[in-house]
Design an enzyme around this catalytic site. Sequence first.
Site, mmCIF file in Angstrom:
data_model
loop_
_atom_site.group_PDB
_atom_site.id
_atom_site.type_symbol
_atom_site.label_atom_id
_atom_site.label_comp_id
_atom_site.label_asym_id
_atom_site.label_seq_id
_atom_site.Cartn_x
_atom_site.Cartn_y
_atom_site.Cartn_z
ATOM 1 N N GLU A 75 14.149 18.796 5.332
ATOM 2 C CA GLU A 75 14.627 18.218 6.586
ATOM 3 C C GLU A 75 15.774 17.239 6.367
ATOM 4 O O GLU A 75 16.723 17.194 7.146
ATOM 5 C CB GLU A 75 13.485 17.530 7.343
ATOM 6 C CG GLU A 75 12.423 18.477 7.896
ATOM 7 C CD GLU A 75 12.993 19.491 8.882
ATOM 8 O OE1 GLU A 75 14.118 19.286 9.381
ATOM 9 O OE2 GLU A 75 12.312 20.490 9.146
ATOM 10 N N TYR A 158 14.501 12.789 15.056
ATOM 11 C CA TYR A 158 14.286 14.204 14.795
ATOM 12 C C TYR A 158 13.391 14.438 13.586
ATOM 13 O O TYR A 158 12.384 15.146 13.655
ATOM 14 C CB TYR A 158 15.610 14.956 14.593
ATOM 15 C CG TYR A 158 15.354 16.264 13.898
ATOM 16 C CD1 TYR A 158 14.814 17.336 14.609
ATOM 17 C CD2 TYR A 158 15.525 16.400 12.524
ATOM 18 C CE1 TYR A 158 14.481 18.517 13.962
ATOM 19 C CE2 TYR A 158 15.196 17.569 11.878
ATOM 20 C CZ TYR A 158 14.679 18.624 12.598
ATOM 21 O OH TYR A 158 14.327 19.775 11.969
ATOM 22 N N ASP A 176 16.430 18.895 17.882
ATOM 23 C CA ASP A 176 17.639 18.960 17.055
ATOM 24 C C ASP A 176 18.735 19.648 17.876
ATOM 25 O O ASP A 176 18.567 19.876 19.069
ATOM 26 C CB ASP A 176 17.366 19.714 15.756
ATOM 27 C CG ASP A 176 17.295 21.205 15.980
ATOM 28 O OD1 ASP A 176 16.803 21.604 17.071
ATOM 29 O OD2 ASP A 176 17.732 21.975 15.124
#
Length: 398
Positions: A75, A158, A176
């Site tokens: 991520e 996020y 996102d």
Amino acid sequence: MPRDRFDPALSGGTKRSRCPPPRPPSFMTTIDPTAFSTALLAWYDVHHRTLPWRVSPRERAAGLRADPYRVWLSEIMLQQTTVAAVKAYFEKFTLRWPRVEDLAAAPDTAVLAEWAGLGYYARARNLHACARMVAGEYSGRFPETAAALKALPGIGDYTSAAIAAIAFDEPAAVVDGNVERVTSRLEAIEAPLPGAKPLIRAVVEQLTPTERPGDFAQAMMDLGATICTPTKPACVLCPVRPFCTASRAGEAERYPVKQKKKAVPERRGAAFVAVRGDGAVFLRRRPGTGMLGGMSEPPTTSWSARSDGALGAAAAPFPAEWRRVGEIEHGFTHFRLVLEVWRADGEQRPGIEGWWSQPQEIAGEALPTVMRKVLKAAKIVAPAPRNSQSTETRKTAR
DNA sequence: AATTCGTGGCC
DNA sequence: TGGCCAAGAAT
């Protein structure tokens, strides 16, 4: 037609300075969340992408859990970065540092060198700081809620929601760029981004299921990446087309509406490549914060907003027989950089902080792409970004 | 809230 | 070719 509650005039307008506290309006979607997630997850079960950090829906159903370390690492790398660019870096990192404790124990120069070329180098600095916090203060286990994750360096709205949903089954709203696009089309949101973010988040919160929230998040992102694309969306193939206001109106491509951005200015500077008789190149480390913070470079001047000439050899960091050998251009997010490239050969006494990097070491240096361009323009033989251990132990020399 | 942070690919 | 875009965060 977009419903009137999404009128841009309602979300953008002038703010009242008096009483009414600026509370986000309670937008209610007319989409049936259960029907929506059922359709989306059924599609995902068949059409999900296979990625190195992922656990497939089938594995998931069999009780297999995603490794929080790998989810987190992926991520961070994926922030503003394409899947295609991340894959090789993810493999390198996990091969070299299989667990968060391994990454925490690494020297920061090694982490930056491995990150070189991926961009947004503050991510690498925060990554390392985060690894050390998790290894040190959390006994090597990531906190399991979005709220706790968000307190860690490099983890924002996020990323905290994504890790919590994917690794820990928290029904967090994962928003996102993909989800923004999908959602703005579903609801035909006229308000421009980034102002429309709170509205989009409110919709996603209502759609996110308590069952399989991680798969739901990944399904939304896969949908955005493969079907609901920025241009030429494949609405014919879309599993949630019946729920989509924009597609129904035949104008999916018009969304999301975005605020127009400013033109990027130009900055100029000069880079000085000193080459010793044995082929070694003089490098130094940039300041730890700011542009390319902590990364390596041949000495450069500061990058001024269009200095009218006045660069040249006089701006060199130390005296040598400098020859102008070229010029490179590089586009950053908010300005375009033009760098004169100067080179000097032979024995030299830099007298400034830095080190001499041998030709075979250069590939393993923490050189950002713009600096590799400089070396290339100076005709330095620099193999493609590779990863060596040499940067870990090297002492600063002069 | 608006800026500051990279890079590569794509049409 | 140049603007746009990609699993954003920090300040």
